[in-house]
Design an enzyme around this catalytic site. Structure first.
Site, PDB file in Angstrom:
ATOM      1  N   LEU A   1       9.766   8.888   1.917  1.00 36.47           N
ATOM      2  CA  LEU A   1       9.164   9.521   3.201  1.00 36.47           C
ATOM      3  C   LEU A   1      10.304   9.219   4.118  1.00 36.47           C
ATOM      4  O   LEU A   1      10.774   8.100   4.177  1.00 36.47           O
ATOM      5  CB  LEU A   1       7.788   9.181   3.734  1.00 36.47           C
TER       6      LEU A   1
ATOM      7  N   ASN B   1       0.326   1.676   1.873  1.00 37.97           N
ATOM      8  CA  ASN B   1       0.681   1.946   0.689  1.00 37.97           C
ATOM      9  C   ASN B   1       0.391   0.766  -0.306  1.00 37.97           C
ATOM     10  O   ASN B   1       0.373  -0.434   0.183  1.00 37.97           O
ATOM     11  CB  ASN B   1       2.278   2.154   0.532  1.00 37.97           C
TER      12      ASN B   1
ATOM     13  N   HIS C   1       1.708  -1.259  -3.640  1.00 38.86           N
ATOM     14  CA  HIS C   1       3.069  -1.361  -4.312  1.00 38.86           C
ATOM     15  C   HIS C   1       3.017  -2.364  -5.486  1.00 38.86           C
ATOM     16  O   HIS C   1       2.347  -3.588  -5.063  1.00 38.86           O
ATOM     17  CB  HIS C   1       4.016  -1.824  -3.508  1.00 38.86           C
TER      18      HIS C   1
ATOM     19  N   SER D   1       0.791  -5.551  -3.960  1.00 40.45           N
ATOM     20  CA  SER D   1       0.522  -5.507  -2.447  1.00 40.45           C
ATOM     21  C   SER D   1       0.244  -4.328  -1.867  1.00 40.45           C
ATOM     22  O   SER D   1       0.652  -3.197  -2.304  1.00 40.45           O
ATOM     23  CB  SER D   1       1.997  -6.091  -1.813  1.00 40.45           C
TER      24      SER D   1
ATOM     25  N   LEU E   1      11.533   1.277   3.334  1.00 36.99           N
ATOM     26  CA  LEU E   1      10.991   1.481   2.148  1.00 36.99           C
ATOM     27  C   LEU E   1      10.320   0.199   1.567  1.00 36.99           C
ATOM     28  O   LEU E   1      11.006  -0.811   1.338  1.00 36.99           O
ATOM     29  CB  LEU E   1      11.968   2.119   0.815  1.00 36.99           C
ATOM     30  N   ASP E   2       8.889   0.191   1.291  1.00 35.79           N
ATOM     31  CA  ASP E   2       8.030  -1.193   0.871  1.00 35.79           C
ATOM     32  C   ASP E   2       8.276  -2.238   1.728  1.00 35.79           C
ATOM     33  O   ASP E   2       8.245  -3.298   1.337  1.00 35.79           O
ATOM     34  CB  ASP E   2       8.408  -1.367  -0.440  1.00 35.79           C
TER      35      ASP E   2
HETATM   36  C1  GRF Z   1       0.480   2.287  -9.746  1.00 38.96           C
HETATM   37  O1  GRF Z   1       0.777   0.949 -10.259  1.00 38.96           O
HETATM   38  C2  GRF Z   1       0.629   1.999  -8.168  1.00 38.96           C
HETATM   39  O2  GRF Z   1       0.897   0.835  -7.642  1.00 38.96           O
HETATM   40  C3  GRF Z   1       2.104   2.619  -8.219  1.00 38.96           C
HETATM   41  O3  GRF Z   1       2.080   3.771  -9.012  1.00 38.96           O
HETATM   42  C4  GRF Z   1       0.858   3.468  -9.952  1.00 38.96           C
HETATM   43  C5  GRF Z   1      -0.035   4.707  -9.628  1.00 38.96           C
HETATM   44  O4  GRF Z   1      -1.251   4.899 -10.437  1.00 38.96           O
HETATM   45  N1  GRF Z   1       2.687   2.850  -6.998  1.00 38.96           N
HETATM   46  P1  GRF Z   1      -2.489   5.577 -10.102  1.00 38.96           P
HETATM   47  O5  GRF Z   1      -1.717   7.098  -9.936  1.00 38.96           O
HETATM   48  O6  GRF Z   1      -2.959   5.227  -8.751  1.00 38.96           O
HETATM   49  O7  GRF Z   1      -3.338   5.534 -11.339  1.00 38.96           O
END
Ligand code: GRF
Length: 197
Positions: free
Chosen positions: A94, A108, A110, A137, A145-146
């Site tokens: 984004l 979010n 991560h 996290s 980002l992150d």
């Molecule tokens: C998860 O591991 C999340 O941390 C990452 O993408 C994966 C998505 O999994 N960003 P889901 O779509 O929630 O099953």
């Protein structure tokens, strides 16, 4: 006042479902929208089966015009009037403009122990670096980002001979535990972090 939560997904939606399943009873928030940038996202059907409003804003017709894609996202979000936005496996980066619009309201998940391994392929990078632990996290979303404030982390040991797939299989259940805990606290106005276990 019950907080309204919009959840953005791109794929299977397992994190989305862990949030939805937790937002019941005395939880201070309720899901009002599941929004995806892909009509093929399997999570959409799971949300519909739960009676949650879903929407799709496909990023592809917008090509490299991120602003136009995000304006379309914002139009759908404004109709849902979310107090909180949860990115849950949402795989579009984004822009600052969009993040500023929703600053302080967006979380979010991560799959790394931030600030380590921002971006992609987090488990492979942790293994290649010889780390002894990995994890996930939940952080506030900022323009970096992150990079936003970490509100929760969960960690797991890296085993000898671990593959990134095996590690992902052990981290994902932690994500499903951690994200609902952080969302509940965030909806209650708590901004201090938690660490599991
Ligand atoms: C998860 O591991 C999340 O941390 C990452 O993408 C994966 C998505 O999994 N960003 P889901 O779509 O929630 O099953």
């Amino acid at each position: 006042m019950t907080k309204r939560v919009a959840i953005l997904i791109s794929g299977g939606g397992s994190n989305m479902m862990s949030l939805v399943e937790d937002m019941t009873g005395d939880h201070p928030a309720r899901p009002v929208l599941v929004l995806s940038n892909s009509a093929e996202a399997a999570g959409l059907e799971k949300a519909r089966a739960r009676g949650i409003v879903t929407a799709v804003v496909d990023h592809r017709p917008f090509g490299s015009n991120r602003a136009a894609f995000e304006d379309a996202l914002t139009t759908v979000l404004d109709q849902a009037r979310p107090d909180i936005i949860c990115l849950a496996g949402f795989m579009r980066v984004l822009t600052d403009r969009f993040v500023l619009r929703w600053q302080g309201k967006m979380l979010n998940i991560h799959p790394s122990l931030l600030p380590k391994y921002k971006g992609l392929h987090t488990h492979r990078r942790a293994i290649e670096a010889g780390d002894t632990e990995a994890g996930c996290s939940v952080h506030e979303v900022t323009a970096e980002l992150d990079g936003g404030r970490v509100l929760g982390q969960a960690r797991v040991a890296i085993q000898p001979g671990d593959t990134s797939e095996a590690l992902a299989d052990r981290v994902l259940p932690l994500e499903h535990q951690l994200y609902p805990m952080v969302l509940r606290r965030f909806a209650e106005g708590i901004r201090t972090r938690i660490d599991l276990p």
